[in-house]
Design an enzyme around this catalytic site. Structure first.
Site, PDB file in Angstrom:
ATOM      1  N   PHE A 173       0.804  -1.224   0.000  1.00 17.28           N
ATOM      2  CA  PHE A 173       0.000   0.000   0.000  1.00 17.28           C
ATOM      3  C   PHE A 173       0.837   1.274   0.000  1.00 17.28           C
ATOM      4  CE2 PHE A 173      -2.534  -3.199   2.452  1.00 17.28           C
ATOM      5  CZ  PHE A 173      -3.442  -3.471   1.446  1.00 17.28           C
ATOM      6  N   ARG A 205       1.265  15.684  -6.156  1.00 21.54           N
ATOM      7  CA  ARG A 205       0.075  14.975  -6.631  1.00 21.54           C
ATOM      8  C   ARG A 205      -1.183  15.520  -5.963  1.00 21.54           C
ATOM      9  NH1 ARG A 205      -1.236  10.176  -9.584  1.00 21.54           N
ATOM     10  NH2 ARG A 205       0.958   9.926 -10.083  1.00 21.54           N
ATOM     11  N   PHE A 257      -1.332   8.317  -2.914  1.00 19.44           N
ATOM     12  CA  PHE A 257      -0.115   9.127  -2.970  1.00 19.44           C
ATOM     13  C   PHE A 257      -0.404  10.624  -3.022  1.00 19.44           C
ATOM     14  CE2 PHE A 257       4.045  10.455  -4.693  1.00 19.44           C
ATOM     15  CZ  PHE A 257       4.896   9.680  -3.925  1.00 19.44           C
ATOM     16  N   ALA A 283       2.127   4.180  -7.885  1.00 19.16           N
ATOM     17  CA  ALA A 283       1.434   5.088  -8.800  1.00 19.16           C
ATOM     18  C   ALA A 283       0.486   4.345  -9.724  1.00 19.16           C
ATOM     19  CB  ALA A 283       2.441   5.927  -9.599  1.00 19.16           C
ATOM     20  N   GLU A 289      -4.906   2.568  -7.313  1.00 18.20           N
ATOM     21  CA  GLU A 289      -5.146   3.732  -6.462  1.00 18.20           C
ATOM     22  C   GLU A 289      -6.465   4.460  -6.699  1.00 18.20           C
ATOM     23  OE1 GLU A 289      -0.780   5.479  -5.483  1.00 18.20           O
ATOM     24  OE2 GLU A 289      -1.407   5.579  -7.576  1.00 18.20           O
TER      25      GLU A 289
END
Length: 808
Positions: free
Chosen positions: A273, A355, A389, A556, A758
């Protein structure tokens, strides 16, 4: 799932089979059967390649590896204070404890005492400044793990420390101007005066703050490394890591070796994770330094409590924002400051903040916007990658703003969301300059709105609340747009090796890591499809830095995109060689040779795949190949925060309905409807499982998983399952409808699929805003509920008290 599993009556294998049966009910089995008959091996639902090993308890993790003779065990002595100076260590008593072989400090590291991922600011062992409670001061190496742990537990008595006042919250760090990195700014102006002027001219304005907590990765397998000295001073490290190449480089630096002398291997992880992207480095380095010093194998496996105390997690964020909007809820200007709790070092906080800023827009056109990102330096564990992220932290801020605008205007939040969506041919450029060319949010949300019966259910919720003074229901629909690619351009590359043996079996190695997400399954499907063989012919081996070099992290959401393309490239080269060989032997055009269903059709003849392989071997045809892939079309100017950082976007939406007890703050998710965009899915069963898991994990982040540091000592008090509540099977809704949106990727991804690791973690925004809707109902919808995330029962009660106290 359509119904909850009664796992008490099922054996593990039966439970898994029953799960697949329920999943298959949501997949077009007829279309899959037809595709399979025609030779397709992608787009097919099949179990995870290690599923049978998982349910049987036979899947080997690092702690399951047979220990070599002479193996020693390591434990870490941790700092008892959050901030100060380490004046000295009195270690003679610890060295004299039973079973202790050695005690190592920073001075025993032969190379660089640093395991920082990007900036070199993260010591392996403390060399002076103490930065957080749980920082490793020294390492104990003993004959047994228990002996090492008992000795390491004496850290408080062994350390002489001059304590200082810690900085623990992002707000404190921001007030002091204390950051691990320079602040970031991302702005876009479509009118003179930019965001500030747009806000001032707007008919309506909203100014407030919001905060969202962090989240522990809580992988089932904790951090672990097993270092084995090799001849010539080389080192072999078995490491539970998402980034073997980075571990290779950091271990090499710590030992003062070249990278070719360090071999890092990872067959599988029991979950990652993001927590094993950069933060497995400290443990790999300590184990390797100890093994190098003692010339004996050394294993370092953390207890769950120590894992919590030493490692970082998802960044918590605090926001200050102001927006201007019109009477329909259309956002005209927005300004926001995001402050994260970075922890004591930079780690990956910079890319995470980047991000977050790039996902503040989520699915919405923001004409004039000004965003500011601050990575607060605190005396806590250094926070790191976590599924999403930074994307979830950025997107939830705009969702909270839109929900608040809708409440201020008395409109359905879905209507306000829809009016702010990105357009198709205009209003389609992000604040960072990327054109949204693949926008499907309008049709996807429309489909979900209809299939979930959203409008009728909203009316039913209102009717229920009108006659229920204690229990209040809430409902919300939340969309997502999530960019896929590493923000750093050069990370978007991958390599693979494919070997075809002369019996027709196939071995694949690639640079990605398997952490339960099904990457190896998808890569094997890609190779089987490319060579026209059954899945059972293909075996994927452990990720290994001696086979595929210079790999990127499996992060990612790019694992299948990058490694699938690289493996496809390698397999294609072999197929073309086999086709040329078959045509030379049997006549016909090599371009017309067809591979499917373990057969090779050449010049009117049908030969077995293994026959063609055996003939190619006799003809001295190369039966192995390397493959490589680099994502095209990417660009990013990190100083201007402008470019095309993402290859494509994944979309999705979810509707959640909850009930809240206004007397206790308890709540329950009654139903969740999800429609998620996986492009042309490589494996619908695996992808649906990923969506379900991400939804529940994200729900935990936003509702129950609360992290608490003691305000004076800086100790993480929620450092064990007894004090930190992750979701369980009982938290899954009784009605859980999950479907994949039908439609291929606009871009040339692997078989036109889309990443699914994600993005779906943003789907449970709908749970948080459904709770907020129920809390709002408790106050007669007179005011916006001041609900923070995680929406624990205590937070819900505080918000209920606030809305009930608001004037009529």
């Amino acid at each position: 799932m359509n119904r909850p599993l009664d796992t008490a009556r099922l054996q593990p294998a039966e439970a898994f089979a029953d799960y697949l049966k329920n999943t298959a009910a949501r997949i077009d089995a007829g279309a899959e059967a037809l595709a399979l008959r025609d030779g397709a091996r992608v787009g097919i639902s099949r179990p995870h390649e290690s599923a049978h090993l998982h349910v049987a308890g036979a899947a080997a993790y690092i702690d399951d590896l047979p220990e070599l003779a002479g193996t020693l065990h390591c434990a870490l002595g941790l700092s008892p204070v959050a901030h100060g100076r380490l004046l000295g260590l009195s270690l003679d008593a610890i060295r004299a404890m039973p079973g202790v072989v050695a005690v190592l400090t920073a001075e025993d590291i032969p190379g660089t005492n640093d395991c920082g991922s990007i900036i070199h600011d993260d010591p392996i062992l403390c060399s002076g400044e103490i930065r957080y409670v749980g920082q490793p001061l020294f390492a104990v190496v003993a004959e047994t793990r228990d002996a090492a742990r008992r000795a390491a537990a004496q850290a408080r008595a062994a350390a002489t420390i001059e304590a200082a006042e810690p900085v623990l919250t992002p707000q404190q760090a921001h007030a002091r101007g204390q950051y691990v990195l320079p602040p970031m700014h991302l702005e876009r102006s479509t009118h003179e005066g930019g965001a500030r002027r747009a806000i001032e001219r707007a008919p309506h304005r909203l100014k407030s703050t919001f905060d969202v907590g962090g989240q522990e990765q809580f992988y089932l397998e904790g951090q672990i490394s097993y270092a084995i000295p090799k001849e010539g001073g080389a080192m072999h490290v078995h490491c539970s890591t998402q980034h073997p190449s980075e571990m290779q480089h950091l271990v090499a630096h710590a030992l003062g070796l070249h990278a070719h002398a360090v071999h890092v291997e990872c067959r599988r992880m029991g979950g990652g994770f993001g927590g094993k992207e950069s933060q497995s480095a400290l443990f790999a380095c300590v184990a390797a330094v100890a093994a190098n010093r003692l010339r004996r194998p050394v294993k370092l496996r953390l207890d769950r409590d120590d894992d919590f105390m030493v490692t970082g997690r998802r960044h918590c964020f605090w926001y200050e924002y102001e927006v201007g909007y019109d009477s329909e809820g259309r956002i005209l200007g927005a300004e926001i400051s995001m402050v994260s709790r970075a922890g004591h070092s930079a780690d990956l906080s910079g890319p995470v903040m980047t991000r977050a800023l790039c996902h503040f827009d989520n699915a919405y056109w923001l004409p004039d916007v000004s965003m500011h990102g601050y990575s607060g330096k605190t005396n806590t564990q250094s926070n790191t990658a976590f599924r999403g992220f930074g994307g979830p932290q950025g997107a939830i801020a705009i969702e909270n703003i839109i929900d608040s605008i809708a409440r201020e205007l008395g409109r359905d939040p879905l209507d306000v969301r829809r009016i702010n969506f990105y357009g198709k041919d205009e209003r389609n450029v992000t604040p960072y300059g990327q054109v949204v060319t693949d926008n499907i949010v309008h049709e996807l949300v429309a489909q979900l709105e209809a299939s979930s019966d959203y409008r009728a259910r909203r009316e039913a919720v209102a009717a229920f609340n009108a006659t229920s003074p204690v229990l209040k229901r809430g409902i919300a629909l939340a969309p997502l747009k999530f960019g896929i690619s590493f923000n750093v351009k050069h990370f978007n590359q991958a390599g693979a090796l494919v070997h075809v043996y002369n019996d027709g079996s196939i071995l694949v190695n690639h640079g990605g890591t398997e952490m339960g997400q099904g990457l190896n399954t998808k890569v094997a499907q890609v190779v089987a499809h490319e060579l026209g063989v059954g899945f059972e012919r293909v075996r994927v081996t452990a990720t290994d830095t001696t086979k595929v070099a210079n790999t990127s992290a499996t992060a990612a959401s790019t694992g299948a995109d990058l490694n699938g393309k690289a493996a496809q490239d390698a397999a294609r080269q072999i197929r073309e060689r086999l086709a040329a060989c078959a045509a030379a032997r049997h006549g016909g055009d090599a371009a017309a040779v067809r591979f499917a269903n373990d057969k090779v059709e050449v010049n009117g003849r049908s030969l077995g795949f293994d026959t063609v392989v055996a003939e190619a071997y006799l003809d001295r045809v190369q039966l192995w190949s390397d493959g490589f892939y680099a994502t095209p079309g990417l660009s990013w100017d990190k100083d201007r925060m402008h470019g095309r950082p993402f290859y494509y976007y994944a979309y999705g939406a979810a509707v959640s309905e909850v009930v809240v007890d206004t007397l206790t703050g308890e709540w329950k998710l009654l139903r969740a409807d999800i429609l998620h965009d996986a492009g042309k899915s490589l494996n619908p069963a695996v992808d649906i499982g990923q969506v379900e898991g991400a939804f529940i994990q994200g729900m935990g982040w936003l509702t129950t998983e609360e992290l608490v540091w003691h305000p004076q000592s800086g100790k993480l008090t929620t450092h064990a399952p007894s004090t930190y509540k992750i979701p369980t099977a009982n938290d899954c809704p009784p009605v859980f409808n999950v479907r994949l949106f039908e439609g291929p990727n606009f871009e040339d991804s692997i078989h036109r699929s889309k990443a699914v690791g994600e993005p779906p973690l943003l789907l449970p925004f709908s749970v948080f805003f459904a709770i907020r809707d129920a809390v709002s109902a408790a106050g007669g919808h007179r005011t916006c509920p001041p609900l923070r995330a995680p929406a624990t029962s205590e937070s819900i009660l505080r918000a209920i008290e606030s809305v009930q106290a608001a004037p009529a």
